[in-house]
Design a protein around this motif. Structure first.
Motif, mmCIF file in Angstrom:
data_model
loop_
_atom_site.group_PDB
_atom_site.id
_atom_site.type_symbol
_atom_site.label_atom_id
_atom_site.label_comp_id
_atom_site.label_asym_id
_atom_site.label_seq_id
_atom_site.Cartn_x
_atom_site.Cartn_y
_atom_site.Cartn_z
ATOM 1 N N ALA A 10 0.811 -1.648 -0.264
ATOM 2 C CA ALA A 10 -0.010 -0.418 -0.094
ATOM 3 C C ALA A 10 1.396 1.502 0.330
ATOM 4 O O ALA A 10 2.027 1.233 0.246
ATOM 5 C CB ALA A 10 -1.094 -0.221 1.173
ATOM 6 N N THR A 11 0.259 1.901 -0.550
ATOM 7 C CA THR A 11 1.097 3.721 -1.156
ATOM 8 C C THR A 11 0.140 4.317 -0.700
ATOM 9 O O THR A 11 -0.747 4.314 -1.518
ATOM 10 C CB THR A 11 1.740 3.581 -2.224
ATOM 11 N N ALA A 12 0.427 5.505 -0.080
ATOM 12 C CA ALA A 12 -0.738 7.190 0.221
ATOM 13 C C ALA A 12 0.066 7.901 0.703
ATOM 14 O O ALA A 12 1.969 8.401 1.383
ATOM 15 C CB ALA A 12 -1.553 6.035 1.720
ATOM 16 N N GLY A 13 -0.645 9.295 0.257
ATOM 17 C CA GLY A 13 -0.009 10.076 0.859
ATOM 18 C C GLY A 13 -0.969 12.368 0.580
ATOM 19 O O GLY A 13 -1.944 11.517 0.555
ATOM 20 N N TYR A 14 -0.162 12.706 0.120
ATOM 21 C CA TYR A 14 -1.190 14.090 0.200
ATOM 22 C C TYR A 14 -0.492 14.981 -1.247
ATOM 23 O O TYR A 14 0.925 15.072 -0.879
ATOM 24 C CB TYR A 14 -1.206 14.809 1.147
ATOM 25 N N ARG A 15 -1.638 14.729 -1.501
ATOM 26 C CA ARG A 15 -1.490 15.362 -2.845
ATOM 27 C C ARG A 15 -0.366 15.351 -4.115
ATOM 28 O O ARG A 15 0.410 16.100 -3.996
ATOM 29 C CB ARG A 15 -1.077 17.435 -2.525
ATOM 30 N N GLY A 16 -0.476 14.171 -4.234
ATOM 31 C CA GLY A 16 0.455 13.699 -5.661
ATOM 32 C C GLY A 16 1.322 13.213 -4.541
ATOM 33 O O GLY A 16 3.141 12.657 -4.885
ATOM 34 N N HIS A 17 2.161 13.307 -2.769
ATOM 35 C CA HIS A 17 3.815 13.475 -2.670
ATOM 36 C C HIS A 17 3.068 12.090 -1.003
ATOM 37 O O HIS A 17 1.935 12.123 -0.589
ATOM 38 C CB HIS A 17 3.966 14.467 -1.273
ATOM 39 N N ALA A 18 3.793 10.684 -2.210
ATOM 40 C CA ALA A 18 3.301 9.997 -1.099
ATOM 41 C C ALA A 18 4.281 9.750 0.423
ATOM 42 O O ALA A 18 5.758 10.547 0.598
ATOM 43 C CB ALA A 18 4.885 8.514 -1.798
ATOM 44 N N VAL A 19 3.784 9.364 1.127
ATOM 45 C CA VAL A 19 3.721 8.739 2.337
ATOM 46 C C VAL A 19 4.171 8.279 2.738
ATOM 47 O O VAL A 19 4.736 7.514 3.627
ATOM 48 C CB VAL A 19 3.308 9.981 3.539
ATOM 49 N N LEU A 20 3.471 7.283 2.630
ATOM 50 C CA LEU A 20 3.838 5.582 2.994
ATOM 51 C C LEU A 20 4.156 4.712 2.129
ATOM 52 O O LEU A 20 3.686 5.476 0.017
ATOM 53 C CB LEU A 20 2.067 4.786 2.682
ATOM 54 N N HIS A 21 5.496 4.233 1.722
ATOM 55 C CA HIS A 21 5.110 3.050 0.610
ATOM 56 C C HIS A 21 5.616 2.337 0.864
ATOM 57 O O HIS A 21 6.101 1.254 2.218
ATOM 58 C CB HIS A 21 6.966 3.465 0.592
ATOM 59 N N ASP A 22 4.934 0.694 0.206
ATOM 60 C CA ASP A 22 4.732 -0.092 0.129
ATOM 61 C C ASP A 22 4.719 -1.295 1.528
ATOM 62 O O ASP A 22 5.142 -1.685 1.505
ATOM 63 C CB ASP A 22 6.340 -1.309 -0.632
ATOM 64 N N ILE A 23 3.580 -0.746 1.757
ATOM 65 C CA ILE A 23 3.047 -0.793 3.662
ATOM 66 C C ILE A 23 2.386 -2.308 3.265
ATOM 67 O O ILE A 23 1.157 -2.633 2.895
ATOM 68 C CB ILE A 23 2.399 0.108 3.301
ATOM 69 N N ASP A 24 2.840 -3.567 4.027
ATOM 70 C CA ASP A 24 2.527 -4.856 4.345
ATOM 71 C C ASP A 24 2.074 -4.739 5.727
ATOM 72 O O ASP A 24 2.723 -5.006 6.457
ATOM 73 C CB ASP A 24 3.349 -6.161 3.336
ATOM 74 N N LEU A 25 0.437 -5.184 5.998
ATOM 75 C CA LEU A 25 0.413 -5.141 7.509
ATOM 76 C C LEU A 25 -1.048 -5.867 7.351
ATOM 77 O O LEU A 25 -2.039 -5.120 6.409
ATOM 78 C CB LEU A 25 0.418 -3.356 7.658
#
Length: 219
Positions: A10-25
């Motif tokens: 999983a990848t997530a962020g704001y306004r096109g800026h990624a905050v989380l990278h390749d989250i396996d949980l």
């Protein structure tokens, strides 16, 4: 235990800026998970991602309490169940609350030692009191899952421990961003540490010492 939520790459962020990278949980029903890491590591983003997927089953305690400060504590806590009542009931409650609602919310506020603030304006409360009011709103929401972003950060350790015990007692599953290492290890089943948007530690709390976590808060 059954799987409650599973994230894969999983990848997530704001306004096109990624905050989380390749989250396996994977989080199972019945767990209390402490999400830890320094400010800006991605804890809030992870909680938001989880809440988006569980919103219909979860109560949320946002980091900044998110109270409507011009309304009473009663009305702020009542918002935890806005979606359970018809519009006419919600509108009437603004000016003429039902006795049953008053009694239920007063009992909920008593759990966080705020029953005497029932009809005080939320904006007159101290920071710690506002945080406890936000916790009361989540308790009143009465969902099986609670997601809290630093839900006890404005409280001393004794108050914080009491609130964490009550959150655990009232919810099947708790996912809580926390900064206090002592409280996290004492109350969580599992610790997930985020560093620069990636999970760098995921282990049962009983296997972790405070010294294992301190390096993630330096610098």
């Amino acid at each position: 235990m059954s799987v409650l939520i599973e994230l894969r790459k999983a990848t997530a962020g704001y306004r096109g800026h990624a905050v989380l990278h390749d989250i396996d949980l994977t989080i199972n029903t019945g767990e209390c998970v402490a999400v830890m890491g320094r400010s800006g590591a991605g804890k809030s983003t992870l909680l938001n991602l989880i809440y988006e997927r569980l919103a219909d089953r979860a109560a949320l305690i946002p980091q900044a309490a998110a109270l409507v400060k011009t309304l009473s504590v009663f009305h702020n806590v009542y918002m935890g169940r806005l979606d359970r009542y018809p519009t006419w009931h919600n509108l009437r409650t603004l000016v003429w609350p039902a006795r049953r609602d008053i009694a239920e919310i007063e009992d909920t506020l008593a759990l966080v030692e705020l029953a005497d603030k029932l009809f005080d304006r939320a904006g007159t409360l101290s920071g710690g009191q506002q945080q406890r009011a936000s916790v009361a709103r989540a308790l009143y929401n009465d969902r099986s899952i609670v997601i809290g972003d630093e839900p006890v950060s404005a409280l001393d350790r004794v108050q914080g421990a009491d609130i964490l015990r009550k959150l655990r007692a009232r919810h099947d599953t708790a996912i809580l961003a926390m900064h206090d290492i002592t409280l996290a290890l004492a109350h969580a089943d599992r610790v997930v540490v985020i560093e620069e948007g990636r999970i760098v530690l995921d282990a049962p709390a009983r296997t972790i010492a405070a010294s294992d976590l301190i390096p993630y808060y330096g610098g």
